[in-house]
Scaffold this active site. Sequence first.
Site, PDB file in Angstrom:
ATOM      1  N   ASN A  52     -28.694   0.482 -36.983  1.00 38.07           N
ATOM      2  CA  ASN A  52     -27.113   0.871 -36.433  1.00 38.07           C
ATOM      3  C   ASN A  52     -26.016   0.180 -36.117  1.00 38.07           C
ATOM      4  OD1 ASN A  52     -29.840  -0.129 -34.743  1.00 38.07           O
ATOM      5  ND2 ASN A  52     -28.374   0.464 -33.014  1.00 38.07           N
TER       6      ASN A  52
ATOM      7  N   GLN B 171     -29.516   6.836 -37.634  1.00 38.18           N
ATOM      8  CA  GLN B 171     -27.850   6.412 -38.161  1.00 38.18           C
ATOM      9  C   GLN B 171     -27.575   7.240 -40.046  1.00 38.18           C
ATOM     10  OE1 GLN B 171     -25.598   5.479 -36.851  1.00 38.18           O
ATOM     11  NE2 GLN B 171     -26.966   4.663 -34.481  1.00 38.18           N
TER      12      GLN B 171
ATOM     13  N   SER C  19     -31.933  11.822 -35.083  1.00 35.15           N
ATOM     14  CA  SER C  19     -31.744  12.118 -33.298  1.00 35.15           C
ATOM     15  C   SER C  19     -30.261  13.579 -33.920  1.00 35.15           C
ATOM     16  CB  SER C  19     -31.500  11.474 -32.676  1.00 35.15           C
ATOM     17  OG  SER C  19     -31.137  11.492 -31.714  1.00 35.15           O
ATOM     18  N   ALA C  20     -30.634  14.823 -32.767  1.00 36.38           N
ATOM     19  CA  ALA C  20     -29.386  15.078 -33.266  1.00 36.38           C
ATOM     20  C   ALA C  20     -27.524  15.256 -32.499  1.00 36.38           C
ATOM     21  CB  ALA C  20     -29.077  16.386 -32.454  1.00 36.38           C
ATOM     22  N   HIS C  21     -27.311  14.115 -31.850  1.00 36.54           N
ATOM     23  CA  HIS C  21     -26.642  13.641 -31.136  1.00 36.54           C
ATOM     24  C   HIS C  21     -25.848  12.209 -32.233  1.00 36.54           C
ATOM     25  CE1 HIS C  21     -27.038   9.557 -29.117  1.00 36.54           C
ATOM     26  NE2 HIS C  21     -27.743  10.322 -29.413  1.00 36.54           N
TER      27      HIS C  21
ATOM     28  N   THR D 134     -41.406  23.083 -23.055  1.00 30.40           N
ATOM     29  CA  THR D 134     -41.137  24.113 -23.218  1.00 30.40           C
ATOM     30  C   THR D 134     -39.439  23.210 -24.117  1.00 30.40           C
ATOM     31  OG1 THR D 134     -41.458  25.282 -20.982  1.00 30.40           O
ATOM     32  CG2 THR D 134     -39.866  26.022 -22.154  1.00 30.40           C
TER      33      THR D 134
ATOM     34  N   CYS E  20     -26.754   1.282 -27.158  1.00 27.06           N
ATOM     35  CA  CYS E  20     -27.871   1.464 -26.113  1.00 27.06           C
ATOM     36  C   CYS E  20     -28.245   0.470 -25.055  1.00 27.06           C
ATOM     37  CB  CYS E  20     -29.534   1.828 -26.861  1.00 27.06           C
ATOM     38  SG  CYS E  20     -29.233   2.979 -28.490  1.00 27.06           S
TER      39      CYS E  20
HETATM   40  C1  LIG Z   1     -30.659   3.753 -34.938  1.00 34.03           C
HETATM   41  C2  LIG Z   1     -31.500   4.361 -33.952  1.00 34.03           C
HETATM   42  N1  LIG Z   1     -32.257   4.907 -33.594  1.00 34.03           N
HETATM   43  C3  LIG Z   1     -32.766   5.378 -32.295  1.00 34.03           C
HETATM   44  C4  LIG Z   1     -31.923   5.796 -30.962  1.00 34.03           C
HETATM   45  C5  LIG Z   1     -31.901   6.221 -30.285  1.00 34.03           C
HETATM   46  O1  LIG Z   1     -31.561   7.951 -30.228  1.00 34.03           O
HETATM   47  P1  LIG Z   1     -31.572   8.526 -29.380  1.00 34.03           P
HETATM   48  O2  LIG Z   1     -30.107   8.322 -28.643  1.00 34.03           O
HETATM   49  O3  LIG Z   1     -31.853  10.127 -29.734  1.00 34.03           O
HETATM   50  O4  LIG Z   1     -32.488   8.158 -28.380  1.00 34.03           O
HETATM   51  C6  LIG Z   1     -30.763   5.008 -31.293  1.00 34.03           C
HETATM   52  C7  LIG Z   1     -29.159   5.848 -31.022  1.00 34.03           C
HETATM   53  O5  LIG Z   1     -28.836   4.500 -30.556  1.00 34.03           O
HETATM   54  C8  LIG Z   1     -30.499   4.872 -32.994  1.00 34.03           C
HETATM   55  O6  LIG Z   1     -29.412   4.188 -33.597  1.00 34.03           O
END
Ligand SMILES: Cc1ncc(COP(=O)(O)O)c(C=O)c1O
Length: 387
Positions: A155, A183, A203-205, A244, A330
């Site tokens: 990432n 990623q 992950s969707a976002h 849910t 993060c």
């Molecule tokens: C490689 C990787 N794993 C996990 C995550 C965490 O994903 P989520 O934001 O959906 O919890 C991220 C987000 O920054 C990521 O880049």
Amino acid sequence: MVRGLPIYLDYAATTPLDPRVLEAMLPALTGDFGNAASRSHAYGWRAEALVKDARETLARALGGEAREIVFTSGATESDNLALLGAAHAAGPGKTHVVTSQLEHSAVLDSARQLEREGFRVTTLPPGADGVPGAASVAEAIGAETFLVSVMTANNETGTLNPVAEIGRVCRERNVLFHTDAVQAFGKVPFDVGSFPVDLVSISAHKVCGPKGIGALWVRSGAPRVRLAPLIHGGGHERGLRSGTLNVPAIVGFATAARLALESRVEESRRVAFLRDRLQAAILEAVPDALLNGHPAERLPGTLNLAFPGVDGDQLFLELSGLAVSPGAACSSDSLEPSHVLLALGRSPALARASIRFSLGRFTTATEVDAAAAQVAAAVRKLRVVSR
Ligand SMILES: Cc1ncc(COP(=O)(O)O)c(C=O)c1O
């Protein structure tokens, strides 16, 4: 770009919601508001049908089967479920996990939790080529190993790991293989049928979908993948993740995945072109800037550069016109230099003076050119000041 806000080059942290995704989600937020687990009336049936469609779409996007998708609140939860879930279901004597120093904190902190619970964790450093290699994984696997977790694409740097080779090593040694493909998914070819893998986090976002929804793909068939749930309750998601279902988010996730896959080839080409243009423009102005990560084996939209001789904090202050990341978003509230860049051999000062630019669907050439000019001006100014 939103007027008055910095140029957004932080797609690896999160992405804007694609308007087509929002449009697909709206009916599930209004009329089709039913609980997908309600079996006694049409509201529930309609919600269940939306989830079924979305599950099939996501399974197709991954190359797997619908029943292999476990919806979660995001990839952090998926990673936790993969590591802790596999550990809690591992048989007697299976007490060892192998992972890499370059993983996302969702994997590294889950591994630390396993250590607190009495499991042994080997955290592999990258090899000379900057990736955790299959040979080092093979060496680390022992009789007690039950799981290897190595991400598909990093990432912070965008570097692609040799997951197919690592998967083959794991299969030969009868060890589960988990990859965090957050990623990579939707950006480079990724198909669970093309290499041995047991657990995949997405992950969707990160693909212009909504936040707060992700999935863990859990391979079905032999040899069986055993997982213990982290969340207990009504037995949703085949007992692996009670709660849910978030139907609008699930619909949005599937729509985002479908759109990403439909345009992946052209979009990757376009984004890689812009990334290369950004890299070339910055390197022309700052020839001693250093590329963090692999120069070729990388995602199309991620560029991580280190700027020697400038103070990282000051550089960020100067770049207030850009939304870029000093490392993993993060953990961006921490002042620690990026664990990934340190593991790759950068000094703490150089790691701090590094910037991750990540481009995506709505990035334009104008934005990229303006970003390069801002970086060049900031570095020039800081170097004059420090002379
Ligand atoms: C490689 C990787 N794993 C996990 C995550 C965490 O994903 P989520 O934001 O959906 O919890 C991220 C987000 O920054 C990521 O880049």
